[in-house]
Design a protein around this motif. Structure first.
Motif, mmCIF file in Angstrom:
data_model
loop_
_atom_site.group_PDB
_atom_site.id
_atom_site.type_symbol
_atom_site.label_atom_id
_atom_site.label_comp_id
_atom_site.label_asym_id
_atom_site.label_seq_id
_atom_site.Cartn_x
_atom_site.Cartn_y
_atom_site.Cartn_z
ATOM 1 N N GLN A 450 30.592 46.548 129.703
ATOM 2 C CA GLN A 450 31.581 45.614 129.312
ATOM 3 C C GLN A 450 32.578 45.858 130.675
ATOM 4 N N VAL A 455 29.651 51.559 128.423
ATOM 5 C CA VAL A 455 30.330 51.937 127.391
ATOM 6 C C VAL A 455 29.081 52.758 126.137
ATOM 7 N N GLU A 457 29.156 53.608 122.103
ATOM 8 C CA GLU A 457 29.644 53.861 120.799
ATOM 9 C C GLU A 457 28.760 54.523 119.981
ATOM 10 N N GLU A 459 29.213 55.395 115.911
ATOM 11 C CA GLU A 459 29.890 54.973 114.586
ATOM 12 C C GLU A 459 29.074 55.656 113.520
ATOM 13 N N ILE A 514 34.495 54.895 114.561
ATOM 14 C CA ILE A 514 34.016 54.433 115.893
ATOM 15 C C ILE A 514 34.567 55.441 116.763
ATOM 16 N N ARG A 516 34.536 55.584 120.991
ATOM 17 C CA ARG A 516 34.203 54.728 122.002
ATOM 18 C C ARG A 516 34.285 55.550 123.388
ATOM 19 N N ALA A 518 34.326 55.182 127.353
ATOM 20 C CA ALA A 518 33.940 54.000 128.387
ATOM 21 C C ALA A 518 34.218 54.736 129.772
ATOM 22 N N LEU A 529 27.362 44.844 125.941
ATOM 23 C CA LEU A 529 26.818 45.720 125.013
ATOM 24 C C LEU A 529 26.358 45.092 123.703
ATOM 25 N N ARG A 531 25.698 44.382 119.846
ATOM 26 C CA ARG A 531 26.415 44.564 118.624
ATOM 27 C C ARG A 531 25.510 44.448 117.476
#
Length: 552
Positions: A450, A455, A457, A459, A514, A516, A518, A529, A531
């Motif tokens: 991004q 990135v 993530e 979750e 979540i 994250r 970076a 990214l 989703r």
């Protein structure tokens, strides 16, 4: 005296600051103004306050005695001969004011105690000031050529003893001379209670001695003490002008003004010594506090290193132990499954390599931070991290969604360290999901690019992080686990910060957390990214699929 770092720690060594120079100049200016205002009325008669002089002598006794003790203390450490001479000056003054007060006519008796007569008080005053001036000149002369080679080499205790004994003997001898031996001295006080012109000769001799000391100090001034002794010498000269040159009678305005200036000369060095001593004491206390804090920080750093290594090695060591026990069980069967045993041993080797990588990562984390970085494939590292914790995912019956873009995502950094960060985040998510109902245990891992960042993530659908701890969750020793040490996320944050990246946490939807990660992306990391990528069957342990609403 100088410390091992060659830093001066005494007023006899400290270089005066601009503030101290201005303070000394201001005091001299004020004294000059007062002197100029009183000179025209110096001969004007004033009230005869005989009790004023014993009181003044008592103040001089206390202040000069304290000053002498402080100077002798500094001499005992610094071994400075000049400080010993100056200590003698103040000790001599402190002692001689005792007979001066006792023999003052009209104070304790009409003619004074100790067999005093009309001349005793005046001659003791002259001896007092002449002795101080001579000792001050001795200080200035010794100070001029003082260095490490001229320091006193004998016993400081013996030197202090001789100093005290010499001052006492000098005061006793001069007291006898001004009382029983007064016939050997010229008269200073006339029958009409006026001051004889004879007094000008010893007063001028004392002024010349003081002026010589002032000039020597001014020519070779090196310290705060030298600066304020110059002020003392200047005020001392003005006192002698009032006491022996201007007034023609006792109890005149100039007579009282001279005694007031003698009180000022007694207080200047004491105030400076006390002020600098308190300042140095405050610096010492501050330095000691900093040393204690530094020691505690080092102990905490050692504890953090040990705890972090223990924290990082628990997982691979646990896997190695479990694999060894499994291999032992497999080999003890009547018909050992060689293929399955080899697979278990391969997992043991992988866990061993992982432990080695974690030790290397810990060494890099707590060692130098300038190791050479390289281009790393973040999506590949995320996939490998998931595979390394696959056993834990299966044992906790967690459904996994691995969302990786078709195009690799590149960043700049250390692959082993970033992999360890992702593993730590995954383990935290697994521990959070282990407390959730089995049907709600869903873990999503996504990677992509991004803007100018790569990135990752992670979750989970667990209970989430307590909002009260959300702002401090990355600080050392802050944990949301009942038995956690609070080091895992702090270490992850440190690693990510050293990579120039950012680690953030946010609440999941509709529940969970979540995290994250970076990192600065390499130039060719362009894909967005994902989703809502379709879960990969290979990435889900045991082929389980999450419920449609398990992940936002």
């Amino acid at each position: 005296m100088r410390a091992e770092t060659d830093t001066p720690i005494w007023v006899s060594e400290l270089v005066p600051t601009a503030r101290q120079n201005w303070s000394a100049a201001a005091l001299v200016a004020v004294v000059l103004v007062v002197f100029g205002a009183l000179v025209p009325i110096a001969t004007r008669p004033a009230a005869e306050l005989n009790s004023f002089f014993p009181t003044l002598d008592a103040i001089v006794l206390i202040t000069d005695l304290i000053t002498a003790v402080l100077l002798l203390t500094q001499f005992s450490i610094s071994r400075s001969r000049s400080l010993l001479a100056l200590a003698f000056a103040y000790l001599f003054t402190a002692l001689i004011v005792v007979p001066h007060a006792l023999t003052f006519a009209g104070a304790f008796s009409p003619t004074g105690l100790l067999g005093a007569n009309r001349q005793t008080g005046s001659w003791l005053f002259i001896f007092w000031h002449f002795g101080f001036s001579a000792a001050l000149l001795a200080y200035a002369a010794l100070r001029r050529r003082e260095d490490a080679r001229t320091r006193f080499q004998g016993s400081t205790l013996a030197a202090i003893g001789w100093c005290v004994a010499s001052a006492v003997l000098a005061v006793v001898a001069l007291t006898w001379l001004s009382t029983a031996g007064t016939d050997l001295l010229p008269a200073i006080i006339t029958p009409q209670s006026t001051i004889s012109p004879t007094v000008r000769y010893p007063i001028w001799a004392t002024i010349l001695l003081t002026a010589a000391a002032l000039l020597v100090l001014a020519a070779h001034r090196r310290s705060v003490l030298d600066l304020w002794l110059m002020v003392v010498a200047f005020v001392f000269i003005l006192e002698l002008v009032f006491s022996g040159l201007l007034p023609s009678a006792r109890f005149s305005v100039g007579f009282y003004a001279g005694r007031g200036l003698s009180l000022l000369t007694a207080c200047i060095v004491l105030v400076v010594l006390l002020e600098e001593t308190m300042h140095l004491y405050a610096e010492l206390a501050r330095s000691n506090l900093m040393l204690v804090l530094e020691r505690n920080n080092k102990l905490m750093n050692i504890e953090a290193v040990a705890s972090s290594i223990s924290h990082e090695l628990k997982q691979p060591l646990g896997a190695i132990l479990l694999n060894c026990e499994t291999a032992k069980i497999l080999l003890q069967r009547p018909a050992p499954d060689i293929g399955q045993t080899i697979a278990v041993l391969d997992e043991t080797i992988a866990a061993t390599n992982r432990a080695n990588e974690q030790l290397e990562g810990a060494r890099a984390l707590f060692g130098r931070a300038d190791r050479e970085q390289e281009i790393i494939n973040v999506s590949d590292i995320a996939d490998r991290a998931v595979r390394l914790v696959a056993r834990e995912l299966r044992s906790h019956n967690i459904a996994t969604r691995l969302e990786l873009p078709a195009k690799a995502v590149y960043a700049i950094g250390h692959g082993n360290q970033i992999q360890q960060v992702i593993i730590n985040l995954l383990v935290n998510a697994i521990e959070a999901l282990s407390r959730a109902p089995p049907e709600n245990r869903v873990l999503r891992i996504a990677a992509g690019a991004q803007g100018g960042t790569a990135v990752v993530e992670i979750e989970d659908s667990g209970d989430g992080v307590d909002p009260a701890k959300a702002d401090k969750i990355f600080e050392p020793f802050v944990t949301s686990k009942p038995s956690g040490m609070g080091l895992g996320l702090a270490i992850c944050r440190t690693i990510v910060d050293r990579h120039g990246g950012k680690l953030a946490i946010a609440p999941g939807h509709p529940r969970g957390t979540i995290v994250r990660l970076a990192l600065p992306a390499a130039a060719d990391a362009q894909p967005a990214l994902p989703r809502a990528a379709r879960p990969s069957a290979a990435a889900i342990p045991d082929g389980r699929r999450p419920a449609p609403d398990a992940v936002a």
